[in-house]
Design a protein around this motif. Structure first.
Motif, PDB file in Angstrom:
ATOM      1  N   LYS A  18      20.023 -25.433  36.555  1.00  0.00           N
ATOM      2  CA  LYS A  18      20.719 -24.446  35.727  1.00  0.00           C
ATOM      3  C   LYS A  18      21.845 -23.833  36.536  1.00  0.00           C
ATOM      4  O   LYS A  18      21.766 -23.761  37.774  1.00  0.00           O
ATOM      5  N   TRP A  54      21.739 -14.083  31.453  1.00  0.00           N
ATOM      6  CA  TRP A  54      20.593 -14.997  31.383  1.00  0.00           C
ATOM      7  C   TRP A  54      19.538 -14.409  30.470  1.00  0.00           C
ATOM      8  O   TRP A  54      18.898 -15.104  29.702  1.00  0.00           O
ATOM      9  N   ARG A  55      19.361 -13.087  30.575  1.00  0.00           N
ATOM     10  CA  ARG A  55      18.329 -12.432  29.779  1.00  0.00           C
ATOM     11  C   ARG A  55      18.568 -12.645  28.279  1.00  0.00           C
ATOM     12  O   ARG A  55      17.639 -12.892  27.510  1.00  0.00           O
ATOM     13  N   GLN A  58      17.746 -16.181  27.367  1.00  0.00           N
ATOM     14  CA  GLN A  58      16.290 -16.396  27.459  1.00  0.00           C
ATOM     15  C   GLN A  58      15.588 -15.827  26.244  1.00  0.00           C
ATOM     16  O   GLN A  58      14.554 -16.327  25.820  1.00  0.00           O
ATOM     17  N   ARG A  59      16.167 -14.774  25.687  1.00  0.00           N
ATOM     18  CA  ARG A  59      15.552 -14.155  24.499  1.00  0.00           C
ATOM     19  C   ARG A  59      15.717 -15.047  23.264  1.00  0.00           C
ATOM     20  O   ARG A  59      14.781 -15.236  22.502  1.00  0.00           O
ATOM     21  N   SER A  62      14.050 -19.075  24.047  1.00  0.00           N
ATOM     22  CA  SER A  62      12.933 -18.912  24.974  1.00  0.00           C
ATOM     23  C   SER A  62      12.175 -20.206  25.226  1.00  0.00           C
ATOM     24  O   SER A  62      11.480 -20.331  26.225  1.00  0.00           O
ATOM     25  N   TYR A  64      13.152 -22.961  26.319  1.00  0.00           N
ATOM     26  CA  TYR A  64      13.520 -23.606  27.584  1.00  0.00           C
ATOM     27  C   TYR A  64      12.883 -22.884  28.773  1.00  0.00           C
ATOM     28  O   TYR A  64      12.780 -23.443  29.849  1.00  0.00           O
ATOM     29  N   PHE A  65      12.532 -21.631  28.567  1.00  0.00           N
ATOM     30  CA  PHE A  65      12.170 -20.773  29.701  1.00  0.00           C
ATOM     31  C   PHE A  65      10.689 -20.410  29.770  1.00  0.00           C
ATOM     32  O   PHE A  65      10.237 -19.974  30.813  1.00  0.00           O
ATOM     33  N   SER A  66       9.972 -20.511  28.647  1.00  0.00           N
ATOM     34  CA  SER A  66       8.576 -20.041  28.644  1.00  0.00           C
ATOM     35  C   SER A  66       7.647 -21.081  28.045  1.00  0.00           C
ATOM     36  O   SER A  66       7.968 -21.680  27.017  1.00  0.00           O
TER      37      SER A  66
END
Lengths: 84, 333
Positions: A18, A54-55, A58-59, A62, A64-66
């Motif tokens: 990333k 990023w936040r 990510q929201r 999500s 991809y991130f969680s």
């Protein structure tokens, strides 16, 4: 606004690379370079997400991130009538 | 927003789409062409994001990935120029009433500046459990798909996206998961569920989430009306105390203003189709008005209690399912 390159391995459920860019042009160049690099690898997804931080991405992206159990935990926090 | 120009003619774009759908690997030359189209889409998205920020919405953007674009062109035999989510923006709002407000604001904003908008409401017409509202805005030859999701709709969609990475992307379009009888770590009581069964649980979860959203919206509305009515109660108390027998038409202008606020409250209730609905008539007397007003407050209180019970029941059911998913390892596998 920033542009975030995410190279994601679907089967493994993890981000393999990333990077954050100020310019959309640079981010898109990096996206298509990564697509060439990973060409033929069906499990690799390359995406550029645009957002304030990023936040923020990510929201809204999500997955991809969680992992799923964390997504479900976030869902649990959202299922409440207490705030009404 | 400025009208963008495509780097090629529409028919050249469609020919590019045909080649992308047909080949096993995308050639470098076609990847270059697609990169040029993506650059135009990104410019339009950056402008749209700025416009949305003026309305108070922090959107994120993405130009469709090559892989998912190729999948779509193959799956739907679509023309590339007609793909409406090549340029996508996403907004997440807390709940259904906020979603409805956002849609009206965004649509009005883009239509006022001459952009054609089309709304696709997947809340009423879900696709294999997927619920959200998509607003497709035409900016010259580029279509932008603005996805407006509630937090719960988004949670569901992200879970399914993540599942589809392992069980096959087709589950988002109603296909059976790969290895449907393989066991997952998701349990229903003591029983371990197969992929096929676990997917059915996830699809049902979308219906439960939707039911919960609806009850929660009704509760939010009742709370909002309750707040208005509590303020208006002050006026009702004044009139009730005076035991004023006059009709609205007989009131002097300053008193009439207070009474009319109560009428407005009752009419709001009528607009929301609540019991105790009221239509203004200048012949109504003050005691009648106060009586109707109090009746409405009572019914609102009763309805709120029923809705709260309903919401708590739904909340429990939803939490059980989400807890089962949270307890299973990633992918429920």
């Amino acid at each position: 606004m920033r542009h975030f390159l995410v190279v994601y391995n679907r089967r493994e459920g993890r981000i393999v690379h990333k990077h954050s860019y100020r310019s959309a042009r640079s981010a898109l160049q990096a996206r298509f370079a990564a697509e060439r690099e990973f060409s033929g690898q069906q499990d690799i997804e390359v995406v550029v997400l645009g957002g304030e931080s990023w936040r923020a991405v990510q929201r809204t992206h999500s997955r991809y991130f969680s992992p799923i159990h964390e997504l479900a935990k976030v869902g649990l926090d959202r299922v409440t009538v207490a705030s009404v | 927003m400025r009208e963008p120009e495509l780097p090629m003619t529409k028919s050249a774009l469609d020919r590019l789409g045909t080649r992308l759908a047909a080949g096993n690997r995308v050639s470098n030359a076609d990847l270059e062409k697609l990169a040029a189209v993506a650059a135009v889409c990104q410019r339009v998205l950056n402008e749209a994001k700025a416009e949305l920020a003026t309305l108070g919405y922090q959107a994120t953007t993405r130009v469709k990935t090559t892989g998912t674009l190729v999948e779509k062109l193959r799956r739907e035999s679509a023309r590339l120029s007609q793909v409406q989510d090549l340029a996508g923006a996403r907004i997440i709002v807390p709940h259904r009433p906020a979603q409805d407000d956002a849609l009206v604001k965004i649509r009005n904003h883009f239509e006022a500046s001459g952009h054609r908008c089309r709304e696709i409401d997947r809340r009423k017409d879900p696709r294999y459990g997927y619920r959200a509202v998509h607003l497709v805005v035409a900016v010259g030859p580029i279509l932008i798909e603005i996805q407006v999701r509630t937090e719960l709709e988004d949670t569901w969609a992200q879970i399914v996206e993540r599942l589809s990475d392992r069980w096959g992307r087709g589950i988002r379009y109603g296909e059976t998961p790969a290895e449907p009888d393989a066991m997952t770590r998701l349990r229903a009581g003591e029983r371990v569920l197969s992929r096929r069964e676990a997917l059915a649980v996830v699809i049902r979860l979308s219906d439960s989430l939707d039911g919960f959203e609806l009850v929660r919206s009704a509760m939010l509305l009742a709370a909002e009306l309750g707040e208005t009515f509590r303020r208006l109660m002050r006026y009702a108390a004044q009139f009730a105390q005076a035991q004023d027998p006059r009709r609205l038409s007989e009131l002097p202008p300053d008193e009439r203003a207070s009474a009319e606020m109560m009428v407005a409250g009752l009419e709001l209730a009528e607009h929301r189709q609540l019991p105790g609905a009221f239509t203004e008539s200048s012949e109504v007397t003050i005691p009648q008005l106060v009586g109707r007003f109090r009746g409405l407050l009572d019914s609102l209180r009763d309805e709120s209690a029923v809705m709260l019970l309903q919401a708590h029941n739904q909340e429990r059911e939803l939490r059980d399912t989400l807890q089962a998913i949270a307890a299973a390892a990633d992918g429920g596998e």
